[in-house]
Design an enzyme around this catalytic site. Structure first.
Site, PDB file in Angstrom:
ATOM      1  N   GLU A  56       0.375 -21.153 -68.993  1.00 36.29           N
ATOM      2  CA  GLU A  56       1.919 -20.543 -69.153  1.00 36.29           C
ATOM      3  C   GLU A  56       2.788 -21.544 -69.949  1.00 36.29           C
ATOM      4  O   GLU A  56       4.139 -21.599 -69.656  1.00 36.29           O
ATOM      5  CB  GLU A  56       2.544 -20.665 -67.566  1.00 36.29           C
ATOM      6  CG  GLU A  56       1.545 -19.852 -66.675  1.00 36.29           C
ATOM      7  CD  GLU A  56       1.821 -20.032 -65.105  1.00 36.29           C
ATOM      8  OE1 GLU A  56       2.959 -20.688 -64.879  1.00 36.29           O
ATOM      9  OE2 GLU A  56       1.428 -19.435 -64.284  1.00 36.29           O
ATOM     10  N   ASN A 100      -4.100 -19.656 -70.722  1.00 35.02           N
ATOM     11  CA  ASN A 100      -4.028 -18.743 -69.692  1.00 35.02           C
ATOM     12  C   ASN A 100      -2.418 -18.543 -69.446  1.00 35.02           C
ATOM     13  O   ASN A 100      -1.836 -19.400 -69.409  1.00 35.02           O
ATOM     14  CB  ASN A 100      -4.592 -19.467 -68.297  1.00 35.02           C
ATOM     15  CG  ASN A 100      -4.610 -18.331 -67.173  1.00 35.02           C
ATOM     16  OD1 ASN A 100      -5.521 -17.414 -67.247  1.00 35.02           O
ATOM     17  ND2 ASN A 100      -4.158 -19.026 -65.897  1.00 35.02           N
ATOM     18  N   ASP A 104      -4.188  -9.569 -59.007  1.00 30.55           N
ATOM     19  CA  ASP A 104      -3.697  -8.972 -57.750  1.00 30.55           C
ATOM     20  C   ASP A 104      -2.696  -8.112 -58.269  1.00 30.55           C
ATOM     21  O   ASP A 104      -2.005  -7.973 -59.309  1.00 30.55           O
ATOM     22  CB  ASP A 104      -3.101 -10.112 -56.888  1.00 30.55           C
ATOM     23  CG  ASP A 104      -2.110 -10.992 -57.356  1.00 30.55           C
ATOM     24  OD1 ASP A 104      -1.544 -10.623 -58.504  1.00 30.55           O
ATOM     25  OD2 ASP A 104      -1.946 -12.080 -56.663  1.00 30.55           O
TER      26      ASP A 104
END
Ligand code: G3I
Length: 301
Positions: free
Chosen positions: A127, A168, A236
């Protein structure tokens, strides 16, 4: 095949989940996790605050509980995460400049040496990009100098040459977004200059503010064309639409270098945003419609 892991393996891919050490005593949880998944990510236990609570003093108690559970059950492990602006222990938050840079390097070396040769892929940097402007996120790590990301990757390669090294991030799934392009340009630059990077993780936390978009497949294939693996690392989906889950799986299956999918938890009740019921199993451990649609998509490949 009748489980997610076995169905993904039909095309040489893995299907993983995030695991919490605090739930390893819950037999419903471990039964589902052991049956369905063949890759494991520690949801919090390998993060900086968990593994180096005091400077130079490493602790792997909970991380090793997850690692050992995974390996004893025949699963591989993704490492998450070595350099991040969040979940830094207090001592690290108070550092800056060259001492913070050195602490980052020491942390990478300390954690990676403990797991040397044992981790499939590490989220080396997490991030690091700004949410809107396509540039770097302002953080204490960024303020140590723009080269902090490549220093992290070079340190990681030297520490464990057998682990795949990933960048990531979230909100990098939509190809039209500035953040996606910012990360793409960094990876392109790293490949051109020989900075060691093997994979890019797309967290893929989809919700109404950052919904799944059909250009996801373009994003995955464009990154793969730079010469890196792509992995869906924290999937998700708010409301767990069976169709959207199938779309995500089919996009991965369409890209040869998309080599695995990880969902960010087992049951809805295990999710960091349980109110969104975003996972494949409900709070009672029952398979949801999204589960069947993922399994069917994997079995069709
Ligand atoms: O362990 C303490 C516990 O002792 C205490 O009683 C409890 C009270 O709130 O907090 C517990 O720690 C929490 C921890 O989760 C374990 O449940 C932290 O407060 C909480 O901040 C932490 O949240 C995690 C979050 O990362 C932190 O940034 C989530 O579980 C985890 O799912 C989430 O995962 C991140 C990925 O690492 C990176 N990408 C985004 C993703 C979702 O935010």
């Amino acid at each position: 095949a009748s489980t997610l892991g076995a169905a993904a393996a039909r095309s040489g891919r893995y299907f993983g989940t995030a695991i919490s050490a605090s739930k390893l005593g819950d037999s419903q949880y471990t039964t589902i996790a052991n049956r369905e998944f063949n890759m494991v990510t520690a949801e919090n236990e390998m993060k900086i605050d968990a593994t180096e609570p005091n400077r130079g003093q490493f602790t792997f108690t909970n991380a090793d509980r997850i690692y050992n559970w995974a390996v004893q059950n025949g699963k591989r492990v993704r490492g998450h995460t070595l350099a991040w602006h969040q979940q830094q222990p207090g001592w690290m938050q108070s550092l800056s400049g060259s001492s913070l840079r050195q602490a980052m390097i020491d942390h990478i070396n300390g954690v990676m040496s403990h797991y040397k040769g044992k981790i499939y892929a590490w989220d080396v940097v997490n991030e690091a990009f700004d949410d809107s402007n396509g540039g770097r996120r302002d953080s204490n790590l960024q303020r140590t100098g723009n080269d902090w990301i490549e220093v992290a990757f070079r340190t990681a390669r030297a520490a464990d040459p057998d682990a795949k090294l990933c960048y990531n991030d979230y909100n990098t799934d939509n190809w039209t977004w500035a953040k996606t392009q910012g990360v793409y340009n960094m990876v392109k630059d790293f490949k051109q200059r020989g900075v060691p990077i093997d994979c890019v993780g797309f967290q893929s936390h989809f919700n109404s503010g950052s919904p799944y978009n059909s250009n996801y497949r373009t994003t995955l294939s464009s990154f793969a064309a730079l010469g890196v693996d792509v992995q869906i690392t924290e999937l998700d989906i708010q409301g767990a639409s069976a169709q959207t889950y199938a779309n995500v799986v089919n996009d991965c299956l369409a890209v040869p270098r998309c080599n695995g999918i990880t969902v960010w938890g087992v049951r809805d009740s295990d999710s960091w945003r349980s109110g969104d019921t975003p996972l494949l199993f409900d709070g009672n451990g029952n398979k949801k419609a999204a589960y069947t649609s993922v399994l069917d998509a994997l079995n069709a490949a």
